[in-house]
Design a protein around this motif. Structure first.
Motif, PDB file in Angstrom:
ATOM      1  N   ILE A   1       0.939  -1.184  -0.020  1.00  0.00           N
ATOM      2  CA  ILE A   1      -0.048  -0.065   0.002  1.00  0.00           C
ATOM      3  C   ILE A   1       1.060   1.431   0.028  1.00  0.00           C
ATOM      4  CG2 ILE A   1      -1.836  -1.029   1.170  1.00  0.00           C
ATOM      5  CD1 ILE A   1      -0.940   0.480   3.637  1.00  0.00           C
ATOM      6  N   GLY A   2       0.327   2.490  -0.334  1.00  0.00           N
ATOM      7  CA  GLY A   2       1.070   3.497  -0.304  1.00  0.00           C
ATOM      8  C   GLY A   2       0.144   4.632  -0.989  1.00  0.00           C
ATOM      9  N   VAL A   3       1.100   5.568  -1.484  1.00  0.00           N
ATOM     10  CA  VAL A   3       0.491   7.198  -1.943  1.00  0.00           C
ATOM     11  C   VAL A   3       1.389   7.387  -3.208  1.00  0.00           C
ATOM     12  CG1 VAL A   3       1.582   8.484  -0.493  1.00  0.00           C
ATOM     13  CG2 VAL A   3      -0.410   9.142  -1.331  1.00  0.00           C
ATOM     14  N   GLY A   4       0.893   7.972  -3.909  1.00  0.00           N
ATOM     15  CA  GLY A   4       1.579   8.470  -5.246  1.00  0.00           C
ATOM     16  C   GLY A   4       0.978   9.465  -5.735  1.00  0.00           C
ATOM     17  N   MET A   5       1.800   9.878  -6.884  1.00  0.00           N
ATOM     18  CA  MET A   5       1.230  11.084  -7.884  1.00  0.00           C
ATOM     19  C   MET A   5       1.449  10.444  -9.372  1.00  0.00           C
ATOM     20  SD  MET A   5       3.062  14.723  -6.568  1.00  0.00           S
ATOM     21  CE  MET A   5       4.529  14.188  -7.110  1.00  0.00           C
ATOM     22  N   GLU A   6       0.321  10.766 -10.103  1.00  0.00           N
ATOM     23  CA  GLU A   6       0.295  10.510 -11.470  1.00  0.00           C
ATOM     24  C   GLU A   6       0.305  11.646 -12.302  1.00  0.00           C
ATOM     25  OE1 GLU A   6      -3.344   8.124 -12.352  1.00  0.00           O
ATOM     26  OE2 GLU A   6      -2.665   6.326 -11.708  1.00  0.00           O
ATOM     27  N   PHE A   7       1.113  11.585 -13.404  1.00  0.00           N
ATOM     28  CA  PHE A   7       1.301  12.587 -14.486  1.00  0.00           C
ATOM     29  C   PHE A   7       0.715  11.969 -15.675  1.00  0.00           C
ATOM     30  CE2 PHE A   7       4.567  12.829 -11.387  1.00  0.00           C
ATOM     31  CZ  PHE A   7       4.732  14.168 -11.178  1.00  0.00           C
ATOM     32  N   ALA A   8      -0.521  12.479 -16.013  1.00  0.00           N
ATOM     33  CA  ALA A   8      -1.216  12.090 -17.169  1.00  0.00           C
ATOM     34  C   ALA A   8      -1.519  13.085 -18.363  1.00  0.00           C
ATOM     35  CB  ALA A   8      -2.534  11.304 -16.744  1.00  0.00           C
TER      36      ALA A   8
ATOM     37  N   LYS B   1       8.072   5.444 -12.147  1.00  0.00           N
ATOM     38  CA  LYS B   1       7.494   4.558 -13.219  1.00  0.00           C
ATOM     39  C   LYS B   1       7.471   5.518 -14.438  1.00  0.00           C
ATOM     40  CE  LYS B   1       5.127   1.215 -10.342  1.00  0.00           C
ATOM     41  NZ  LYS B   1       3.683   0.569 -10.446  1.00  0.00           N
ATOM     42  N   THR B   2       7.732   4.894 -15.769  1.00  0.00           N
ATOM     43  CA  THR B   2       7.485   5.878 -16.991  1.00  0.00           C
ATOM     44  C   THR B   2       6.765   4.759 -17.831  1.00  0.00           C
ATOM     45  OG1 THR B   2       9.611   5.459 -17.989  1.00  0.00           O
ATOM     46  CG2 THR B   2       9.411   7.622 -16.561  1.00  0.00           C
ATOM     47  N   MET B   3       5.954   5.536 -18.760  1.00  0.00           N
ATOM     48  CA  MET B   3       5.482   4.884 -19.901  1.00  0.00           C
ATOM     49  C   MET B   3       6.479   4.731 -21.118  1.00  0.00           C
ATOM     50  SD  MET B   3       2.161   6.008 -22.384  1.00  0.00           S
ATOM     51  CE  MET B   3       0.773   5.428 -21.597  1.00  0.00           C
ATOM     52  N   SER B   4       6.431   3.556 -21.904  1.00  0.00           N
ATOM     53  CA  SER B   4       7.153   3.687 -22.973  1.00  0.00           C
ATOM     54  C   SER B   4       6.486   2.803 -24.153  1.00  0.00           C
ATOM     55  CB  SER B   4       8.565   2.879 -22.610  1.00  0.00           C
ATOM     56  OG  SER B   4       9.336   2.588 -24.049  1.00  0.00           O
ATOM     57  N   ALA B   5       6.344   3.261 -25.352  1.00  0.00           N
ATOM     58  CA  ALA B   5       5.621   2.620 -26.373  1.00  0.00           C
ATOM     59  C   ALA B   5       4.310   2.419 -26.062  1.00  0.00           C
ATOM     60  CB  ALA B   5       6.480   1.222 -26.839  1.00  0.00           C
ATOM     61  N   GLY B   6       3.426   3.288 -25.555  1.00  0.00           N
ATOM     62  CA  GLY B   6       2.257   2.856 -24.964  1.00  0.00           C
ATOM     63  C   GLY B   6       1.799   1.897 -24.043  1.00  0.00           C
ATOM     64  N   ALA B   7       2.690   1.110 -23.665  1.00  0.00           N
ATOM     65  CA  ALA B   7       2.642   0.256 -22.558  1.00  0.00           C
ATOM     66  C   ALA B   7       2.241   1.026 -21.263  1.00  0.00           C
ATOM     67  CB  ALA B   7       3.563  -0.776 -22.470  1.00  0.00           C
ATOM     68  N   ALA B   8       1.628   0.301 -20.305  1.00  0.00           N
ATOM     69  CA  ALA B   8       1.301   1.145 -19.130  1.00  0.00           C
ATOM     70  C   ALA B   8       2.809   1.405 -18.100  1.00  0.00           C
ATOM     71  CB  ALA B   8       0.480   0.013 -17.976  1.00  0.00           C
TER      72      ALA B   8
ATOM     73  N   ALA C   1       5.768   1.611 -16.331  1.00  0.00           N
ATOM     74  CA  ALA C   1       6.375   0.405 -15.683  1.00  0.00           C
ATOM     75  C   ALA C   1       7.601   1.119 -14.699  1.00  0.00           C
ATOM     76  CB  ALA C   1       7.073  -0.691 -16.760  1.00  0.00           C
ATOM     77  N   GLU C   2       8.015   0.223 -13.782  1.00  0.00           N
ATOM     78  CA  GLU C   2       9.040   0.785 -12.783  1.00  0.00           C
ATOM     79  C   GLU C   2      10.324   0.927 -13.437  1.00  0.00           C
ATOM     80  OE1 GLU C   2      11.406  -0.641  -8.756  1.00  0.00           O
ATOM     81  OE2 GLU C   2       9.102  -1.186  -9.099  1.00  0.00           O
ATOM     82  N   ARG C   3      11.177   1.981 -13.443  1.00  0.00           N
ATOM     83  CA  ARG C   3      12.422   2.341 -13.780  1.00  0.00           C
ATOM     84  C   ARG C   3      13.315   2.454 -12.928  1.00  0.00           C
ATOM     85  NH1 ARG C   3      10.606   0.673 -18.711  1.00  0.00           N
ATOM     86  NH2 ARG C   3       8.849   1.944 -19.407  1.00  0.00           N
ATOM     87  N   MET C   4      13.004   3.075 -11.607  1.00  0.00           N
ATOM     88  CA  MET C   4      13.915   3.282 -10.896  1.00  0.00           C
ATOM     89  C   MET C   4      13.307   3.008  -9.400  1.00  0.00           C
ATOM     90  SD  MET C   4      16.857   6.312  -9.810  1.00  0.00           S
ATOM     91  CE  MET C   4      15.456   7.605  -9.349  1.00  0.00           C
ATOM     92  N   ARG C   5      13.917   2.723  -8.347  1.00  0.00           N
ATOM     93  CA  ARG C   5      13.787   2.338  -7.039  1.00  0.00           C
ATOM     94  C   ARG C   5      14.672   2.949  -5.909  1.00  0.00           C
ATOM     95  NH1 ARG C   5       9.676  -1.282  -4.079  1.00  0.00           N
ATOM     96  NH2 ARG C   5       8.947  -1.794  -6.105  1.00  0.00           N
TER      97      ARG C   5
ATOM     98  N   GLU D   1      -3.686   9.450 -21.005  1.00  0.00           N
ATOM     99  CA  GLU D   1      -2.425   8.240 -20.729  1.00  0.00           C
ATOM    100  C   GLU D   1      -1.765   8.583 -19.504  1.00  0.00           C
ATOM    101  OE1 GLU D   1      -2.237   5.256 -21.951  1.00  0.00           O
ATOM    102  OE2 GLU D   1      -3.333   5.594 -24.255  1.00  0.00           O
ATOM    103  N   VAL D   2      -1.568   7.760 -18.492  1.00  0.00           N
ATOM    104  CA  VAL D   2      -0.669   7.980 -17.404  1.00  0.00           C
ATOM    105  C   VAL D   2       0.806   7.771 -18.119  1.00  0.00           C
ATOM    106  CG1 VAL D   2       0.162   7.452 -15.111  1.00  0.00           C
ATOM    107  CG2 VAL D   2      -2.323   7.267 -15.749  1.00  0.00           C
ATOM    108  N   GLY D   3       1.647   8.857 -18.020  1.00  0.00           N
ATOM    109  CA  GLY D   3       2.982   8.646 -18.576  1.00  0.00           C
ATOM    110  C   GLY D   3       3.998   8.659 -17.543  1.00  0.00           C
ATOM    111  N   ALA D   4       3.722   8.764 -16.298  1.00  0.00           N
ATOM    112  CA  ALA D   4       4.762   8.628 -15.559  1.00  0.00           C
ATOM    113  C   ALA D   4       4.217   8.644 -13.904  1.00  0.00           C
ATOM    114  CB  ALA D   4       5.786   9.690 -15.427  1.00  0.00           C
TER     115      ALA D   4
END
Length: 167
Positions: free
Chosen positions: A70-77, A110-117, A119-123, A86-89
């Protein structure tokens, strides 16, 4: 204001004269400022101590049993086509341990690539380890082909010169 008139709106707090300000002429909202520079502008107007003061807080609350993940976050769409948003990041704080008095959270990008949902890029894990493309197992873990895992270590000689090397 159904007529679309230019009518600013301000809410004054106990100590903040610009707790909330709506600038109708520019279609902007300010929190802590009466001169918002963007669609939504949050400004910390005073600091009484040298401590870090939160300017924006995102909360996720539940009356249920806390759980890992569980957690909290921000979406950039962005709307990429009419009616297609589309949620890009995303930036997320995700729980990895919910045991009382020992809770841990990771910060995930997380960032979007090639139209896919997205995905995690860095943690960045709760220990300060950074993983790029992979969950970190060392201070810095990078996913690549072939796989690379690196730990950067610094040492200082008698002259104070710092040398970095991978181990």
């Amino acid at each position: 204001n159904e007529a679309g008139a230019d009518k600013d709106f301000r809410v004054e707090g106990d100590t903040d004269p610009n707790l909330l300000f709506v600038d109708a002429s520019t279609d902007r909202v300010g929190i802590g400022t009466d001169t918002p520079q963007t669609k939504a502008h949050i400004q910390q107007t005073s600091a009484t101590t040298n401590a870090v003061t939160q300017v924006l807080r995102l909360d996720s609350q539940s009356s249920g049993t806390p759980a890992i993940g569980i957690g909290v976050g921000m979406e950039f769409a962005v709307e990429t086509a009419v009616g297609n948003t589309e949620v890009g990041a995303t930036i997320e704080a995700i729980s990895t341990d919910v045991t009382p008095a020992s809770e841990d959270f990771d910060l995930v990008f997380k960032t979007m690539s090639a139209g896919a949902a997205a995905a995690e890029r860095m943690r960045i894990d709760s220990f300060g380890n950074v993983g790029i493309g992979v969950t970190p197992t060392q201070r810095l873990t990078i996913a690549s082909t072939p796989s690379i895992t690196a730990a950067l270590v610094s040492t200082a000689n008698a002259s104070g010169v710092v040398t970095y090397f991978a181990s």
